[in-house]
Write a protein that holds these residues in place. Structure first.
Motif, PDB file in Angstrom:
ATOM      1  N   VAL A 130     -42.975  15.682 100.684  1.00  0.00           N
ATOM      2  CA  VAL A 130     -42.959  16.796 101.305  1.00  0.00           C
ATOM      3  C   VAL A 130     -41.803  17.710 101.145  1.00  0.00           C
ATOM      4  N   ILE A 131     -40.738  17.006 101.505  1.00  0.00           N
ATOM      5  CA  ILE A 131     -39.387  17.551 101.342  1.00  0.00           C
ATOM      6  C   ILE A 131     -38.842  17.785  99.812  1.00  0.00           C
ATOM      7  N   ALA A 132     -39.275  17.134  98.923  1.00  0.00           N
ATOM      8  CA  ALA A 132     -38.847  17.027  97.584  1.00  0.00           C
ATOM      9  C   ALA A 132     -39.837  18.389  97.160  1.00  0.00           C
ATOM     10  N   SER A 133     -41.207  18.533  97.520  1.00  0.00           N
ATOM     11  CA  SER A 133     -41.554  19.751  97.208  1.00  0.00           C
ATOM     12  C   SER A 133     -41.304  21.302  97.823  1.00  0.00           C
ATOM     13  N   LEU A 134     -40.859  20.969  98.872  1.00  0.00           N
ATOM     14  CA  LEU A 134     -39.821  22.124  99.421  1.00  0.00           C
ATOM     15  C   LEU A 134     -38.497  22.671  98.714  1.00  0.00           C
ATOM     16  N   VAL A 135     -37.892  21.441  98.311  1.00  0.00           N
ATOM     17  CA  VAL A 135     -36.631  21.856  97.850  1.00  0.00           C
ATOM     18  C   VAL A 135     -36.425  21.907  96.264  1.00  0.00           C
ATOM     19  N   PHE A 136     -37.106  20.968  95.593  1.00  0.00           N
ATOM     20  CA  PHE A 136     -37.013  21.005  93.914  1.00  0.00           C
ATOM     21  C   PHE A 136     -38.224  22.037  93.387  1.00  0.00           C
ATOM     22  N   GLY A 137     -37.646  22.641  92.192  1.00  0.00           N
ATOM     23  CA  GLY A 137     -38.456  23.532  91.522  1.00  0.00           C
ATOM     24  C   GLY A 137     -37.566  24.195  90.420  1.00  0.00           C
ATOM     25  N   SER A 138     -38.037  25.462  89.918  1.00  0.00           N
ATOM     26  CA  SER A 138     -37.300  25.905  89.090  1.00  0.00           C
ATOM     27  C   SER A 138     -35.981  26.461  89.588  1.00  0.00           C
ATOM     28  N   ARG A 139     -36.063  26.668  91.036  1.00  0.00           N
ATOM     29  CA  ARG A 139     -34.649  26.989  91.475  1.00  0.00           C
ATOM     30  C   ARG A 139     -34.604  26.168  92.779  1.00  0.00           C
ATOM     31  N   PRO A 140     -33.639  25.083  92.667  1.00  0.00           N
ATOM     32  CA  PRO A 140     -33.326  24.088  93.920  1.00  0.00           C
ATOM     33  C   PRO A 140     -33.048  25.127  94.962  1.00  0.00           C
ATOM     34  N   ILE A 141     -33.435  24.622  96.320  1.00  0.00           N
ATOM     35  CA  ILE A 141     -33.111  25.097  97.605  1.00  0.00           C
ATOM     36  C   ILE A 141     -32.159  24.384  98.339  1.00  0.00           C
ATOM     37  N   ARG A 142     -31.033  24.950  98.746  1.00  0.00           N
ATOM     38  CA  ARG A 142     -30.048  24.398  99.826  1.00  0.00           C
ATOM     39  C   ARG A 142     -30.618  23.862 101.116  1.00  0.00           C
ATOM     40  N   PHE A 143     -29.810  22.987 101.808  1.00  0.00           N
ATOM     41  CA  PHE A 143     -30.311  22.797 103.166  1.00  0.00           C
ATOM     42  C   PHE A 143     -30.331  23.890 104.090  1.00  0.00           C
ATOM     43  N   ASN A 144     -29.410  24.918 104.238  1.00  0.00           N
ATOM     44  CA  ASN A 144     -29.570  25.973 104.904  1.00  0.00           C
ATOM     45  C   ASN A 144     -30.510  26.997 104.639  1.00  0.00           C
ATOM     46  N   GLU A 145     -30.735  26.910 103.327  1.00  0.00           N
ATOM     47  CA  GLU A 145     -31.811  27.857 102.953  1.00  0.00           C
ATOM     48  C   GLU A 145     -33.201  27.516 103.332  1.00  0.00           C
ATOM     49  N   LEU A 146     -33.387  26.187 103.285  1.00  0.00           N
ATOM     50  CA  LEU A 146     -34.575  25.478 103.845  1.00  0.00           C
ATOM     51  C   LEU A 146     -34.906  25.715 105.243  1.00  0.00           C
ATOM     52  N   ILE A 147     -33.895  25.697 106.074  1.00  0.00           N
ATOM     53  CA  ILE A 147     -33.806  25.892 107.505  1.00  0.00           C
ATOM     54  C   ILE A 147     -34.312  27.422 107.764  1.00  0.00           C
ATOM     55  N   ASP A 148     -33.667  28.080 107.015  1.00  0.00           N
ATOM     56  CA  ASP A 148     -33.994  29.721 106.901  1.00  0.00           C
ATOM     57  C   ASP A 148     -35.299  29.792 106.780  1.00  0.00           C
ATOM     58  N   GLY A 149     -35.860  29.469 105.669  1.00  0.00           N
ATOM     59  CA  GLY A 149     -37.224  29.554 105.179  1.00  0.00           C
ATOM     60  C   GLY A 149     -38.125  29.130 106.226  1.00  0.00           C
ATOM     61  N   LEU A 150     -37.876  27.930 106.796  1.00  0.00           N
ATOM     62  CA  LEU A 150     -39.113  27.317 107.733  1.00  0.00           C
ATOM     63  C   LEU A 150     -38.970  27.963 109.156  1.00  0.00           C
ATOM     64  N   PHE A 151     -37.698  28.288 109.504  1.00  0.00           N
ATOM     65  CA  PHE A 151     -37.573  28.498 110.869  1.00  0.00           C
ATOM     66  C   PHE A 151     -37.002  29.844 111.580  1.00  0.00           C
ATOM     67  N   HIS A 152     -36.698  30.848 110.501  1.00  0.00           N
ATOM     68  CA  HIS A 152     -36.014  31.883 110.586  1.00  0.00           C
ATOM     69  C   HIS A 152     -37.070  33.141 110.042  1.00  0.00           C
ATOM     70  N   SER A 153     -38.057  33.419 110.732  1.00  0.00           N
ATOM     71  CA  SER A 153     -38.843  34.259 110.066  1.00  0.00           C
ATOM     72  C   SER A 153     -38.546  35.594 109.894  1.00  0.00           C
ATOM     73  N   ASN A 154     -37.449  36.330 110.631  1.00  0.00           N
ATOM     74  CA  ASN A 154     -36.694  37.336 110.401  1.00  0.00           C
ATOM     75  C   ASN A 154     -35.890  37.585 109.279  1.00  0.00           C
ATOM     76  N   ILE A 155     -35.388  36.354 108.829  1.00  0.00           N
ATOM     77  CA  ILE A 155     -34.929  36.460 107.333  1.00  0.00           C
ATOM     78  C   ILE A 155     -35.655  36.522 106.133  1.00  0.00           C
ATOM     79  N   ASP A 156     -35.429  37.829 105.299  1.00  0.00           N
ATOM     80  CA  ASP A 156     -36.185  37.852 104.093  1.00  0.00           C
ATOM     81  C   ASP A 156     -35.511  37.689 102.982  1.00  0.00           C
TER      82      ASP A 156
END
Length: 345
Positions: free
Chosen positions: A34-60
């Motif tokens: 699950v973590i790998a699926s959220l982090v890896f792809g055509s554009r890798p996601i950093r930890f702070n970006e992962l937290i923003d996407g998961l828990f901060h719905s106000n960030i667009d």
């Protein structure tokens, strides 16, 4: 195989060695996939970006939206993998064929034919419509293949079922192509679905899929003890009070619900049922009370990791998960066929 010792083993539940260790390992691998699926792809996601996407719905931000898209994709991948894993385990148990799988027995191709026919002749376009057409195609194909494989001496042997499935799949694939070629709009709509992908998943698709997943897995789990009796032979199973005809119908219905719904929404992804079931059987032994539920975990892990691998291998685009699973599954099928010599389970 019909010994009193086997009958005792059916009557007395026995937890396989290392079961709890395997369960913990599956949960850890599930979390990592699950973590790998959220982090890896055509554009890798950093930890702070992962937290923003998961828990901060106000960030667009772009990165937060990528994470949210990957969440639905990951959930859908887990559900499809679980459905295909359990479906493969049920098909192997019902047919007593160690290399049975929705893709090998032609069930996926039958679902594909009905979906492309619906697109071409009835203009279907929603996930709900896809599911019902795919279920009808999967069910009719399963009955047809089992009927053909049951003809002649010896009944439905593993070899005859595989040959019937391969022949049926080839014939139905030709019909799919014949329907698509003169209709370019059907080809455009169908070609991405045909490869097998979880990339187009959204929460609406997942909501449509959940009832079929829950009903199929529950029916499969309810059937597990009786399927153990069936593995001892029809006569022994009948002697133990199992209504073999009803059992086969319920287990086959569960398998068709699972693989038909998954195929309708993700396309004909092959070999997940074969791979997951054999991994679990190799570790935990032949007891269906453990193989069937644990195949859900294994299928979810294998499909999700394959999806991640497809994204990494195809970067900056992606390689569809159906291609990845076929690349892994085809050689394993050859190895299994040589090893078991298409014996019955």
């Amino acid at each position: 195989m019909n010994s009193s010792a086997d009958t005792k083993n059916f009557q007395k539940p026995h937890v396989p060695r290392h079961f709890f260790a395997v369960l913990v390992l599956c949960l850890i691998l599930l979390a990592l996939s699950v973590i790998a699926s959220l982090v890896f792809g055509s554009r890798p996601i950093r930890f702070n970006e992962l937290i923003d996407g998961l828990f901060h719905s106000n960030i667009d931000s772009y990165e937060a939206n990528v994470v949210r898209k990957r969440v639905s994709r990951t959930v859908f991948s887990l559900f499809c993998g679980a459905a295909l894993g359990v479906s493969g385990a049920l098909m192997q148990a019902v047919t007593r064929n160690p290399i049975a799988d929705p893709s090998i027995l032609g069930v996926n191709t039958g679902a594909s034919l009905f979906v492309v026919s619906g697109i071409a002749f009835l203009n279907i376009s929603t996930a709900y419509q896809y599911i019902w057409f795919a279920l009808a195609g999967a069910m009719i194909t399963a009955v047809f293949v089992f009927g053909i494989g049951s003809m002649g001496r010896g009944g439905a042997t593993p070899l005859k079922l595989v040959l019937a499935g391969a022949a049926t799949s080839a014939a139905l694939s030709s019909l799919v192509i014949a329907i698509m070629i003169p209709r370019s709009y059907v080809m455009d709509q169908f070609r991405f679905w045909q490869v097998g992908s979880v990339g187009s998943a959204n929460w609406s698709t997942i909501t449509t899929f959940i009832p079929f997943l829950v009903i199929g897995i529950l029916l499969g789990i309810i059937s597990t003890a009786a399927l153990n009796a069936l593995a001892l032979g029809d006569e022994v199973a009948t002697g133990l009070g199992v209504r073999t005809g009803v059992l086969r119908f319920i287990a086959a219905l569960a398998a068709v619900l699972l693989c038909g719904a998954a195929t309708a929404l993700a396309g004909p992804i092959g070999f997940i049922g074969l791979l997951s079931t054999h991994v679990i059987r190799l570790i935990l032994g032949p007891d269906n009370r453990y193989i069937i539920p644990m195949s859900a975990f294994a299928g979810a892990i294998i499909l999700t990791i394959s999806d991640v691998a497809g994204r990494l291998l195809g970067s900056p685009g992606e390689l569809e998960v159906g291609v990845v699973t076929a690349f892994i599954g085809a050689p394993i099928l050859i190895i299994l066929a040589r090893k078991v010599k298409v014996r019955s389970l």
